[in-house]
Design a protein around this motif. Structure first.
Motif, PDB file in Angstrom:
ATOM      1  N   LEU A   1      -5.599  -2.954   2.520  1.00  0.00           N
ATOM      2  CA  LEU A   1      -4.639  -4.026   2.698  1.00  0.00           C
ATOM      3  C   LEU A   1      -4.337  -4.283   4.156  1.00  0.00           C
ATOM      4  O   LEU A   1      -4.244  -3.354   4.953  1.00  0.00           O
ATOM      5  CB  LEU A   1      -3.331  -3.642   1.997  1.00  0.00           C
ATOM      6  CG  LEU A   1      -3.438  -3.589   0.487  1.00  0.00           C
ATOM      7  CD1 LEU A   1      -2.419  -2.643  -0.084  1.00  0.00           C
ATOM      8  CD2 LEU A   1      -3.272  -4.971  -0.100  1.00  0.00           C
TER       9      LEU A   1
ATOM     10  N   ILE B   1       5.896  -2.133  -0.600  1.00  0.00           N
ATOM     11  CA  ILE B   1       5.030  -0.979  -0.787  1.00  0.00           C
ATOM     12  C   ILE B   1       3.656  -1.232  -0.182  1.00  0.00           C
ATOM     13  O   ILE B   1       3.111  -0.404   0.538  1.00  0.00           O
ATOM     14  CB  ILE B   1       4.930  -0.610  -2.287  1.00  0.00           C
ATOM     15  CG1 ILE B   1       6.289  -0.122  -2.770  1.00  0.00           C
ATOM     16  CG2 ILE B   1       3.858   0.452  -2.525  1.00  0.00           C
ATOM     17  CD1 ILE B   1       6.441  -0.044  -4.267  1.00  0.00           C
ATOM     18  N   LEU B   2       3.125  -2.425  -0.434  1.00  0.00           N
ATOM     19  CA  LEU B   2       1.764  -2.702   0.011  1.00  0.00           C
ATOM     20  C   LEU B   2       1.651  -3.000   1.502  1.00  0.00           C
ATOM     21  O   LEU B   2       0.626  -2.755   2.107  1.00  0.00           O
ATOM     22  CB  LEU B   2       1.163  -3.857  -0.796  1.00  0.00           C
ATOM     23  CG  LEU B   2       1.033  -3.598  -2.300  1.00  0.00           C
ATOM     24  CD1 LEU B   2       0.384  -4.784  -2.981  1.00  0.00           C
ATOM     25  CD2 LEU B   2       0.243  -2.331  -2.598  1.00  0.00           C
ATOM     26  N   SER B   3       2.692  -3.525   2.104  1.00  0.00           N
ATOM     27  CA  SER B   3       2.595  -3.912   3.512  1.00  0.00           C
ATOM     28  C   SER B   3       2.615  -2.716   4.441  1.00  0.00           C
ATOM     29  O   SER B   3       2.206  -2.802   5.585  1.00  0.00           O
ATOM     30  CB  SER B   3       3.744  -4.838   3.898  1.00  0.00           C
ATOM     31  OG  SER B   3       4.961  -4.122   3.886  1.00  0.00           O
ATOM     32  N   GLY B   4       3.123  -1.556   3.935  1.00  0.00           N
ATOM     33  CA  GLY B   4       3.214  -0.374   4.780  1.00  0.00           C
ATOM     34  C   GLY B   4       4.367  -0.440   5.762  1.00  0.00           C
ATOM     35  O   GLY B   4       4.460   0.372   6.662  1.00  0.00           O
ATOM     36  N   GLU B   5       5.255  -1.424   5.616  1.00  0.00           N
ATOM     37  CA  GLU B   5       6.343  -1.566   6.590  1.00  0.00           C
ATOM     38  C   GLU B   5       7.650  -0.964   6.082  1.00  0.00           C
ATOM     39  O   GLU B   5       8.495  -0.600   6.863  1.00  0.00           O
ATOM     40  CB  GLU B   5       6.573  -3.038   6.961  1.00  0.00           C
ATOM     41  CG  GLU B   5       5.340  -3.742   7.540  1.00  0.00           C
ATOM     42  CD  GLU B   5       4.910  -3.223   8.899  1.00  0.00           C
ATOM     43  OE1 GLU B   5       5.683  -2.484   9.529  1.00  0.00           O
ATOM     44  OE2 GLU B   5       3.781  -3.519   9.323  1.00  0.00           O
TER      45      GLU B   5
ATOM     46  N   PRO C   1       1.115  -8.975   2.128  1.00  0.00           N
ATOM     47  CA  PRO C   1      -0.085  -8.138   2.062  1.00  0.00           C
ATOM     48  C   PRO C   1      -1.288  -8.927   1.540  1.00  0.00           C
ATOM     49  O   PRO C   1      -1.146  -9.742   0.634  1.00  0.00           O
ATOM     50  CB  PRO C   1       0.300  -7.032   1.067  1.00  0.00           C
ATOM     51  CG  PRO C   1       1.760  -7.137   0.884  1.00  0.00           C
ATOM     52  CD  PRO C   1       2.161  -8.527   1.206  1.00  0.00           C
TER      53      PRO C   1
ATOM     54  N   LEU D   1       0.485  -4.313  -9.632  1.00  0.00           N
ATOM     55  CA  LEU D   1       0.839  -3.367  -8.582  1.00  0.00           C
ATOM     56  C   LEU D   1       0.103  -2.043  -8.755  1.00  0.00           C
ATOM     57  O   LEU D   1      -0.475  -1.505  -7.821  1.00  0.00           O
ATOM     58  CB  LEU D   1       2.347  -3.137  -8.581  1.00  0.00           C
ATOM     59  CG  LEU D   1       2.881  -2.125  -7.571  1.00  0.00           C
ATOM     60  CD1 LEU D   1       2.554  -2.562  -6.150  1.00  0.00           C
ATOM     61  CD2 LEU D   1       4.377  -1.976  -7.711  1.00  0.00           C
TER      62      LEU D   1
ATOM     63  N   LYS E   1       6.883  -5.175  -4.265  1.00  0.00           N
ATOM     64  CA  LYS E   1       5.430  -5.085  -4.173  1.00  0.00           C
ATOM     65  C   LYS E   1       4.993  -5.255  -2.713  1.00  0.00           C
ATOM     66  O   LYS E   1       4.220  -4.456  -2.189  1.00  0.00           O
ATOM     67  CB  LYS E   1       4.800  -6.163  -5.059  1.00  0.00           C
ATOM     68  CG  LYS E   1       3.290  -6.069  -5.112  1.00  0.00           C
ATOM     69  CD  LYS E   1       2.717  -7.096  -6.077  1.00  0.00           C
ATOM     70  CE  LYS E   1       1.200  -7.182  -5.895  1.00  0.00           C
ATOM     71  NZ  LYS E   1       0.621  -8.169  -6.782  1.00  0.00           N
ATOM     72  N   ALA E   2       5.540  -6.269  -2.065  1.00  0.00           N
ATOM     73  CA  ALA E   2       5.176  -6.523  -0.672  1.00  0.00           C
ATOM     74  C   ALA E   2       5.586  -5.345   0.211  1.00  0.00           C
ATOM     75  O   ALA E   2       4.869  -4.960   1.132  1.00  0.00           O
ATOM     76  CB  ALA E   2       5.833  -7.806  -0.179  1.00  0.00           C
TER      77      ALA E   2
ATOM     78  N   MET F   1      -6.581   0.916  -4.077  1.00  0.00           N
ATOM     79  CA  MET F   1      -6.410   1.279  -2.680  1.00  0.00           C
ATOM     80  C   MET F   1      -6.809   2.735  -2.492  1.00  0.00           C
ATOM     81  O   MET F   1      -7.500   3.082  -1.552  1.00  0.00           O
ATOM     82  CB  MET F   1      -4.964   1.048  -2.261  1.00  0.00           C
ATOM     83  CG  MET F   1      -4.703   1.255  -0.798  1.00  0.00           C
ATOM     84  SD  MET F   1      -3.066   0.676  -0.343  1.00  0.00           S
ATOM     85  CE  MET F   1      -2.028   1.788  -1.252  1.00  0.00           C
TER      86      MET F   1
ATOM     87  N   LEU G   1      11.281  -5.206   3.471  1.00  0.00           N
ATOM     88  CA  LEU G   1      10.628  -6.305   4.167  1.00  0.00           C
ATOM     89  C   LEU G   1      10.541  -7.550   3.287  1.00  0.00           C
ATOM     90  O   LEU G   1      10.732  -8.660   3.742  1.00  0.00           O
ATOM     91  CB  LEU G   1       9.232  -5.872   4.607  1.00  0.00           C
ATOM     92  CG  LEU G   1       8.485  -6.865   5.482  1.00  0.00           C
ATOM     93  CD1 LEU G   1       9.123  -6.950   6.848  1.00  0.00           C
ATOM     94  CD2 LEU G   1       7.040  -6.460   5.612  1.00  0.00           C
TER      95      LEU G   1
ATOM     96  N   ALA H   1      -1.800  -3.128   8.396  1.00  0.00           N
ATOM     97  CA  ALA H   1      -0.630  -2.675   7.635  1.00  0.00           C
ATOM     98  C   ALA H   1       0.119  -1.598   8.414  1.00  0.00           C
ATOM     99  O   ALA H   1      -0.502  -0.693   8.972  1.00  0.00           O
ATOM    100  CB  ALA H   1      -1.074  -2.133   6.282  1.00  0.00           C
ATOM    101  N   GLY H   2       1.431  -1.720   8.480  1.00  0.00           N
ATOM    102  CA  GLY H   2       2.246  -0.704   9.154  1.00  0.00           C
ATOM    103  C   GLY H   2       2.335  -0.873  10.658  1.00  0.00           C
ATOM    104  O   GLY H   2       2.996  -0.086  11.319  1.00  0.00           O
TER     105      GLY H   2
ATOM    106  N   ASN I   1      -1.826  -7.241   6.521  1.00  0.00           N
ATOM    107  CA  ASN I   1      -0.745  -8.194   6.332  1.00  0.00           C
ATOM    108  C   ASN I   1      -1.055  -9.522   7.001  1.00  0.00           C
ATOM    109  O   ASN I   1      -1.594  -9.561   8.102  1.00  0.00           O
ATOM    110  CB  ASN I   1       0.561  -7.639   6.913  1.00  0.00           C
ATOM    111  CG  ASN I   1       1.095  -6.494   6.089  1.00  0.00           C
ATOM    112  OD1 ASN I   1       0.914  -6.468   4.876  1.00  0.00           O
ATOM    113  ND2 ASN I   1       1.732  -5.536   6.737  1.00  0.00           N
TER     114      ASN I   1
END
Lengths: 227, 224
Positions: A68, B183-187, A43, A54, B180-181, A61, B176, A29-30, A70
């Motif tokens: 998480l 926030i969760l993806s970290g991107e 994710p 959510l 939800k995606a 988490m 992105l 992630a990131g 991706n």
């Protein structure tokens, strides 16, 4: 056919993963730098969450029940570029059974590989390192990043590593956390603190620099923060 | 003018060889060393208004140094952060992320462009971007290694990893995926480029590094 190339080694390494139509790859992630528009990122949970939605996901988490990553999926031919936050190298490891990876060193892996967050118990807590390691199982490639240069050692016997320098190791190796040297006083003053004593036969990856030590060094030179 | 870049991509340094009468402009502070016969003119490129705009809004230096070799000579230039330098001979225009400009021919025009409220707010990289136009040499610098991507259609880049892009490309800043995606993806926010042209990206971003180092700072006590 999925193809990995590692660019700009060693200090500013970045991995390029080319995917054919319908192929997927898991990434930290990131870590995404850029990607083709045809590649989607979704994710994925590693370890099961207790509650849905959510809010549940965020709660879980934070409580460390899962983390998480991706999933990059390509609708057509495309690519994704990934890189870690810190300066350092990236290495590709071909799994032969399994690999235990320090969680900060995980960058990505083939989708066929199963990942679990593995509780390392009190020993890693006392060593000041992350509580979880990632256990990768199956067939395929794993990408890892290191703070500094990365070194691969094929062990047969015993070997001692500073806990801040562990990147990954094969599960055929067992390890225990122990003090450096013979006395606690020596361990305290040597600056080495706790070390991991590995034994058995298998591959161990170490990194040339210790991220936490670097953070403390630079942090001590910065003006104090208000919170 | 002959430019050689050594130490790529980790510790790049540009060696600019000037023949008599040639000059190069550089961001203030970029000079590492130079021959003794070189004249330096420190000025506000484009006048005080443009210079103020560039420094206050664009994050670039207020003053620029122009190095002129009356009898030939060499200037060594490097950016503040360890990283890459690329030499892009310019003939037309290119957009450059605010910290990306290192040096260029004095004839190249540098303007500070407002990206729009939405793009500025979402990108986290500020509201302004530099537009370089004209013809001559242009040296760009980055934190990390620079990778050139040929865009033909659509392409997505993390906003913190953009160095420069051709003005032929359109771009928008967006999430992105769904919330939800995102926030969760970290991107979080990404830049979607479309059209034909080149995007120059850097393999590291400086902001995440600064965020990482922050908790290592000592907490201010009452005695400080």
């Amino acid at each position: 056919m999925r193809k990995i190339s590692i660019l700009h080694k060693p200090a500013y390494a970045m991995a390029r993963i080319e995917l054919s139509q319908g192929e997927s790859f898991l990434v930290e992630a990131g870590s995404m730098v850029s990607k083709s528009a045809e590649v989607s990122l979704t994710p994925q949970k590693v370890k099961r969450a207790r509650s849905g939605g959510l809010l549940g996901a965020v709660k879980s988490m934070l409580s460390g029940e899962f983390f998480l990553i991706n999933k990059a999926y390509s609708n057509l031919n495309g690519h994704i570029l990934v890189a870690p936050t810190q300066i350092g190298d990236i290495i590709e490891h071909t799994l032969k059974g399994g690999l235990i990876i320090q969680s900060g060193s995980f960058l990505g892996c083939d989708d066929e590989i199963s990942l679990d967050g593995e509780w390392q118990g009190a020993r890693s807590f006392f060593a000041g390192e992350s509580l979880f390691m990632m256990h990768a199982r199956g067939q395929g490639s794993v990408l890892m990043n290191s703070f500094g240069a990365i070194d691969a050692l094929d062990l047969d016997g015993e070997f001692i590593v500073d806990t801040g320098h562990i990147v990954a190791f094969e599960p055929s190796l067992s390890y225990s956390i122990t003090k450096f040297g013979s006395s606690w006083l020596g361990a305290f003053f040597s600056g080495e603190g706790l070390v991991a004593r590995f034994s058995g036969k298998g591959r161990l990856y170490t990194q040339s620099h210790n991220l936490n030590a670097f953070g403390k060094f630079v942090g001590s030179l910065l003006p104090p923060r208000s919170s | 003018m002959n430019i050689e870049i050594i130490g790529k991509p980790d510790f790049s340094l540009a060696k600019v060889l000037l023949i008599s009468g040639e000059s190069i402009s550089a961001e203030s502070g970029a000079m590492v060393a130079m021959s003794s016969g070189i004249e330096i003119d420190t000025g506000m490129r484009g006048g005080i208004f443009e210079a103020a705009k560039r420094s206050l809004l664009g994050g670039e230096s207020f003053f620029m140094n122009t190095f002129t070799a009356r009898n030939g000579g060499m200037v060594l230039l490097a950016p503040g952060a360890p990283g890459d330098i690329i030499n892009l001979p310019l003939n037309g225009e290119i957009f450059v992320q605010k910290d990306g400009y290192l040096a260029g021919s004095p004839s190249i025009k540098i303007e500070t462009k407002f990206q729009g409220l939405g793009k500025g707010l979402l990108s986290g990289e500020g509201f302004f971007i530099l537009k370089c136009s004209g013809s001559g040499v242009l040296l760009l610098s980055s934190y990390g290694a620079i990778e050139e991507i040929e865009v033909n259609g659509e392409y997505i880049v993390d906003t913190g990893h953009i160095v420069a892009f051709d003005s032929t490309l359109n771009y928008s800043v967006e999430k992105l995926g769904n919330w939800k995606a995102t926030i969760l993806s970290g991107e979080f926010f990404v830049c979607r480029f479309s059209g034909h042209g080149k995007v120059y990206i850097q393999s590291r971003a400086v902001r995440p590094f600064a965020h990482w180092i922050h908790p290592f700072r000592r907490v201010k006590s009452k005695n400080d």
